[in-house]
Motif scaffolding. Structure first.
Motif, PDB file in Angstrom:
ATOM      1  N   UNK A 139       0.845  -1.201   0.000  1.00 21.03           N
ATOM      2  CA  UNK A 139       0.000   0.000   0.000  1.00 21.03           C
ATOM      3  C   UNK A 139       0.881   1.253   0.000  1.00 21.03           C
ATOM      4  N   UNK A 140       1.949   1.256   0.804  1.00 24.32           N
ATOM      5  CA  UNK A 140       2.865   2.391   0.848  1.00 24.32           C
ATOM      6  C   UNK A 140       3.487   2.632  -0.524  1.00 24.32           C
ATOM      7  N   UNK A 141       3.934   1.554  -1.194  1.00 25.35           N
ATOM      8  CA  UNK A 141       4.530   1.694  -2.519  1.00 25.35           C
ATOM      9  C   UNK A 141       3.527   2.255  -3.523  1.00 25.35           C
ATOM     10  N   UNK A 142       2.311   1.744  -3.480  1.00 25.96           N
ATOM     11  CA  UNK A 142       1.276   2.196  -4.398  1.00 25.96           C
ATOM     12  C   UNK A 142       0.953   3.670  -4.183  1.00 25.96           C
ATOM     13  N   UNK A 143       0.787   4.073  -2.936  1.00 25.51           N
ATOM     14  CA  UNK A 143       0.489   5.481  -2.638  1.00 25.51           C
ATOM     15  C   UNK A 143       1.636   6.396  -3.048  1.00 25.51           C
ATOM     16  N   UNK A 144       2.864   5.957  -2.797  1.00 25.37           N
ATOM     17  CA  UNK A 144       4.033   6.756  -3.195  1.00 25.37           C
ATOM     18  C   UNK A 144       4.038   6.974  -4.700  1.00 25.37           C
ATOM     19  N   UNK A 145       3.745   5.920  -5.454  1.00 19.48           N
ATOM     20  CA  UNK A 145       3.732   6.047  -6.905  1.00 19.48           C
ATOM     21  C   UNK A 145       2.576   6.916  -7.381  1.00 19.48           C
ATOM     22  N   UNK A 188      14.721  -0.736  -1.134  1.00 15.96           N
ATOM     23  CA  UNK A 188      13.402  -0.122  -0.971  1.00 15.96           C
ATOM     24  C   UNK A 188      12.934   0.602  -2.231  1.00 15.96           C
ATOM     25  N   UNK A 189      12.901  -0.130  -3.348  1.00 17.15           N
ATOM     26  CA  UNK A 189      12.461   0.459  -4.600  1.00 17.15           C
ATOM     27  C   UNK A 189      10.956   0.697  -4.606  1.00 17.15           C
ATOM     28  N   UNK A 190      10.554   1.821  -5.176  1.00 23.78           N
ATOM     29  CA  UNK A 190       9.135   2.105  -5.384  1.00 23.78           C
ATOM     30  C   UNK A 190       8.635   1.217  -6.529  1.00 23.78           C
ATOM     31  N   UNK A 194      13.930  -1.497 -12.765  1.00 21.80           N
ATOM     32  CA  UNK A 194      14.857  -2.575 -12.407  1.00 21.80           C
ATOM     33  C   UNK A 194      14.546  -3.855 -13.179  1.00 21.80           C
ATOM     34  N   UNK A 195      13.282  -4.214 -13.249  1.00 23.76           N
ATOM     35  CA  UNK A 195      12.886  -5.442 -13.959  1.00 23.76           C
ATOM     36  C   UNK A 195      13.221  -5.347 -15.436  1.00 23.76           C
ATOM     37  N   UNK A 196      12.951  -4.193 -16.015  1.00 25.48           N
ATOM     38  CA  UNK A 196      13.251  -3.988 -17.430  1.00 25.48           C
ATOM     39  C   UNK A 196      14.760  -4.071 -17.677  1.00 25.48           C
ATOM     40  N   UNK A 197      15.544  -3.459 -16.800  1.00 24.41           N
ATOM     41  CA  UNK A 197      17.004  -3.501 -16.935  1.00 24.41           C
ATOM     42  C   UNK A 197      17.523  -4.929 -16.776  1.00 24.41           C
ATOM     43  N   UNK A 198      16.977  -5.674 -15.807  1.00 28.15           N
ATOM     44  CA  UNK A 198      17.389  -7.068 -15.593  1.00 28.15           C
ATOM     45  C   UNK A 198      17.100  -7.885 -16.857  1.00 28.15           C
ATOM     46  N   UNK A 199      15.925  -7.689 -17.433  1.00 25.18           N
ATOM     47  CA  UNK A 199      15.558  -8.408 -18.662  1.00 25.18           C
ATOM     48  C   UNK A 199      16.498  -8.052 -19.813  1.00 25.18           C
ATOM     49  N   UNK A 200      16.841  -6.766 -19.948  1.00 25.23           N
ATOM     50  CA  UNK A 200      17.779  -6.351 -21.006  1.00 25.23           C
ATOM     51  C   UNK A 200      19.139  -7.011 -20.796  1.00 25.23           C
ATOM     52  N   UNK A 201      19.583  -7.069 -19.544  1.00 21.26           N
ATOM     53  CA  UNK A 201      20.860  -7.717 -19.252  1.00 21.26           C
ATOM     54  C   UNK A 201      20.840  -9.194 -19.591  1.00 21.26           C
ATOM     55  N   UNK A 202      19.747  -9.862 -19.226  1.00 28.31           N
ATOM     56  CA  UNK A 202      19.635 -11.300 -19.516  1.00 28.31           C
ATOM     57  C   UNK A 202      19.624 -11.566 -21.017  1.00 28.31           C
ATOM     58  N   UNK A 203      18.963 -10.699 -21.772  1.00 29.73           N
ATOM     59  CA  UNK A 203      18.855 -10.912 -23.223  1.00 29.73           C
ATOM     60  C   UNK A 203      20.067 -10.359 -23.976  1.00 29.73           C
TER      61      UNK A 203
END
Length: 162
Positions: A17-23, A71-73, A80-89
């Protein structure tokens, strides 16, 4: 459900909930420096994870744990997920990413050490270290301005098979 499990589950819900509200309030968007750091950290994590041609569940768990530790939002988690995927590919230039990082963080800095620690932790997470992973870590250490002994010194902290 045990009382501790119940409280742990509630903490997770409150954190979500905290992450969602922050975003929603626009507080979760990183500045340029933080965005670059997230992109390099997670892009290089994906790169190292795929070096042995197989991304293990242990390596994925390390990436998720690091997201929690820093503590990523929600917006930052997407980056981060997109960067990880780019690194893997292999859709990144590892040397250019490391150069981008060292332009902002000099050798011997806490940020350089932290990046290298996380990459070694990721590579060692499945208790096996492929020759390609070891070679990749040596190249990364060199690019980060670390001594040639840095890889083996950090790996000595883990019980791994080669």
């Amino acid at each position: 459900m045990a009382e501790n499990d119940k409280h742990s589950g509630m903490r997770g819900v409150f954190n979500d909930i905290r992450l969602l509200l922050s975003d929603m309030l626009g507080l979760g968007k990183p500045d340029a420096e933080r965005r670059m750091t997230i992109e390099v950290f997670f892009g290089m994590m994906g790169y190292v994870a795929k070096t042995d041609r197989l991304v293990s569940s242990h390596e994925s768990n390390v990436a998720n744990t690091v997201m929690d530790e820093i503590d990523l939002s929600l917006a930052e988690r997407e980056i981060a997920s997109s960067a990880f995927d780019r690194g893997m590919s292999r859709n990144i230039n590892a040397q250019a990413e490391l150069l981008r990082f060292t332009d902002s963080h000099k050798p011997g800095s806490e940020q350089i050490d932290r990046l290298f620690d996380i990459l070694v932790r990721l590579a060692a997470s499945d208790s096996r270290l492929d020759v390609r992973e070891h070679d990749a870590l040596k190249e990364i250490a060199k690019s980060l301005g670390l001594p040639a002994t840095a890889v083996d010194n950090k790996l000595a902290l883990y019980t791994i098979k080669r």
